[in-house]
Design a protein around this motif. Structure first.
Motif, short mmCIF file in Angstrom:
data_model
loop_
_atom_site.label_atom_id
_atom_site.label_comp_id
_atom_site.label_asym_id
_atom_site.label_seq_id
_atom_site.Cartn_x
_atom_site.Cartn_y
_atom_site.Cartn_z
N GLN A 49 9.68 6.57 53.87
CA GLN A 49 10.11 5.37 54.84
C GLN A 49 9.11 4.28 53.98
OE1 GLN A 49 9.84 8.18 56.77
NE2 GLN A 49 12.10 7.56 56.19
N LEU B 253 8.32 -2.70 53.34
CA LEU B 253 7.45 -3.02 52.33
C LEU B 253 6.14 -3.22 52.84
CD1 LEU B 253 10.15 -4.05 50.94
CD2 LEU B 253 8.97 -5.52 49.83
N LEU C 22 15.38 -7.03 53.02
CA LEU C 22 13.93 -6.00 52.95
C LEU C 22 13.35 -6.20 54.32
CD1 LEU C 22 12.49 -7.52 49.55
CD2 LEU C 22 13.86 -5.56 49.73
N ARG D 296 13.31 1.41 55.71
CA ARG D 296 12.23 1.60 54.41
C ARG D 296 11.51 0.10 54.61
NH1 ARG D 296 12.56 5.27 50.63
NH2 ARG D 296 11.99 3.68 49.08
N GLU E 113 9.06 1.71 50.98
CA GLU E 113 9.77 0.95 49.68
C GLU E 113 8.95 0.51 48.77
OE1 GLU E 113 13.27 0.01 47.61
OE2 GLU E 113 13.32 0.61 49.59
N ARG E 114 7.76 -0.09 49.09
CA ARG E 114 6.81 -0.65 48.19
C ARG E 114 5.34 -1.01 48.96
NH1 ARG E 114 9.96 -4.63 45.54
NH2 ARG E 114 10.21 -3.31 43.92
N ASN F 100 12.86 -8.73 44.09
CA ASN F 100 14.21 -8.39 44.62
C ASN F 100 15.05 -9.10 43.91
OD1 ASN F 100 15.70 -7.26 46.85
ND2 ASN F 100 15.87 -9.03 47.65
#
Length: 445
Positions: free
Chosen positions: A243, A220, A170, A218, A245-246, A163
């Motif tokens: 939805q 992680l 996040l 969204r 992000e990672r 980030n």
């Protein structure tokens, strides 16, 4: 010194979708801190709570004091009895659920006169250590003591790596437990330290996770390799991929074939993180093709080779270098390849067999999704195999065994090929997504 109130986000968490704010959390930490303040310096306290918000509040309250915080891998009765050798103090679920033989510190009378100036834990501020336990994949679990300085260094690395340029807020959601270092870092401490948002509930099954992902936020997603590999044939996350992000994966290896399939399904690579409780994070990568994908060391981490094994230099370990149990190749740009474990060579009928190499050969068979080999008390090998879906439906296990033995026989002498075979829909991973080899013999009794 960083004050907690300056680090936490205003709307810092939710529990099953219900909002939980900073002021609520600080009040909870403050009350617990006033209860724990009578603990003597150098004490240790066992901490276990199934709710991530309650767990985090107790963790940060205890970390205001010079006491060690013991994090058991589970709350099974025998585990807790064994840990009484380390401490008799307990913080966690309701007082009525306090394990026998422990004193519940949550039930101490609060010191209402005590001024609270809650800060983020650091060794310099007098915080004690965190005590984790390895998974014990080849034997009994052992205690690993971590200083808060090392924890904070790793958190800073995670924030800068994933980030650093965006500096965006996040949102974290996890399928793994906060009682282990991977879940603790990625689900709780990273969002707490840097003002991000986290979902307190854990979603062990992806079907439950999908319901929480919603339509706007969204996320992680923090998951284990075992959980991700189960998605390959029926990936319910596809419907919610916008939805996501990672997705992080750690705690064990994720098969390249599964990583590639998941990347195609979800339109993004799985971020695999390599490291251990002892070493902290070492490197990361995303596998997108069948070409060998090297690992990128985290900032400050470097590796070298010694007789085929990797040697680690890292700010997260106490010694200058550490010889790892993994074989590897360090590339000219500092990236590295993992080439299997260095400690799994056994003798079968007086012949040396590299179990890592045999497992790699077995996984190349189109009928095999995953596998694990171990040496049985008889001296011969046993194989645990998860088959591809098509193989499960079309071929009896006896015929599969004949084919797999013949496949291994192309490379290994017949006497070295596993004699006993067991088949699974999924291999028997533990809650951390690891195979505990010392426990796999039970499947051959």
């Amino acid at each position: 010194m960083y004050k907690l109130k300056h680090l936490l986000g205003e709307h810092m968490a939710s529990r099953s979708g219900c909002a939980f704010g900073r002021e609520q959390f600080l009040a909870l930490v403050e009350d617990l801190y006033r209860r724990y303040a009578s603990l003597e310096a150098g004490s240790s306290v066992l901490l276990h709570h199934s709710d991530s918000i309650e767990f985090a509040a107790r963790l940060l309250a205890l970390a205001q004091l010079p006491v060690d915080i013991v994090l058991p891998p589970n709350a099974q009765p025998q585990t807790l009895r064994d840990l009484q050798k380390i401490t008799r103090f307990y913080a966690g679920e309701l007082e009525a659920d306090c394990p026998p033989g422990f004193t519940c510190v949550d039930a101490f009378d609060p010191d209402s006169t005590l001024a609270s100036d809650l800060h983020w834990p650091s060794s310099a501020q007098g915080a004690g250590r965190l005590v984790f336990f390895t998974s014990g994949s080849s034997g009994p679990a052992k205690a690993i003591y971590k200083r808060w300085d090392a924890i904070n260094c790793e958190l800073e690395t995670l924030e800068q790596t994933f980030n650093g340029t965006e500096q965006q807020s996040l949102s974290f959601i996890a399928m793994v437990s906060h009682q282990h270092i991977y879940g603790l870092l990625f689900k709780l401490l990273w969002p707490l330290r840097y003002g991000h948002f986290f979902e307190a509930s854990s979603y062990q099954y992806p079907e439950h996770l999908v319901k929480r992902l919603g339509a706007h936020q969204r996320w992680l997603v923090v998951a284990s390799p075992a959980q991700l590999s189960r998605l390959v044939d029926d990936n319910v996350l596809v419907a919610k991929r916008t939805q996501i992000e990672r997705i992080f994966s750690s705690g064990g290896p994720l098969a390249d074939s599964d990583a590639i399939t998941l990347a195609e399904q979800l339109h993004q690579g799985i971020v695999q993180v390599y490291g251990s409780t002892e070493t902290g994070g070492i490197g990361y990568r995303s596998v997108l093709s069948t070409a060998a994908t090297p690992w990128q060391p985290f900032t400050g981490v470097s590796l070298s080779e010694e007789l085929g094994r990797l040697v680690l230099q890292s700010p997260l370990i106490d010694e200058a270098t550490r010889l790892l149990d993994d074989k590897g190749q360090v590339l000219s740009d500092g990236q590295f390849l993992l080439l299997g474990r260095a400690d799994r060579t056994v003798k079968v009928a007086e012949k040396r067999v590299d179990l890592v190499g045999m497992e790699a050969r077995l996984r190349q068979h189109p009928m095999v999704r995953a596998c694990a080999l171990l040496q049985l008390p008889s001296g011969r090998l046993g194989a645990l195999v998860a088959l591809s879906k098509a193989s499960e439906l079309q071929t009896p296990s006896r015929e599969v065994t004949v084919q797999l033995k013949a496949w291994l026989g192309q490379e290994f002498e017949a006497v070295c090929v596993p004699r006993k075979w067991r088949y699974f829909e999924q291999l028997p991973y533990n809650s951390q997504g690891k195979l505990i080899y010392s426990q796999l013999e039970q499947y051959f009794v």
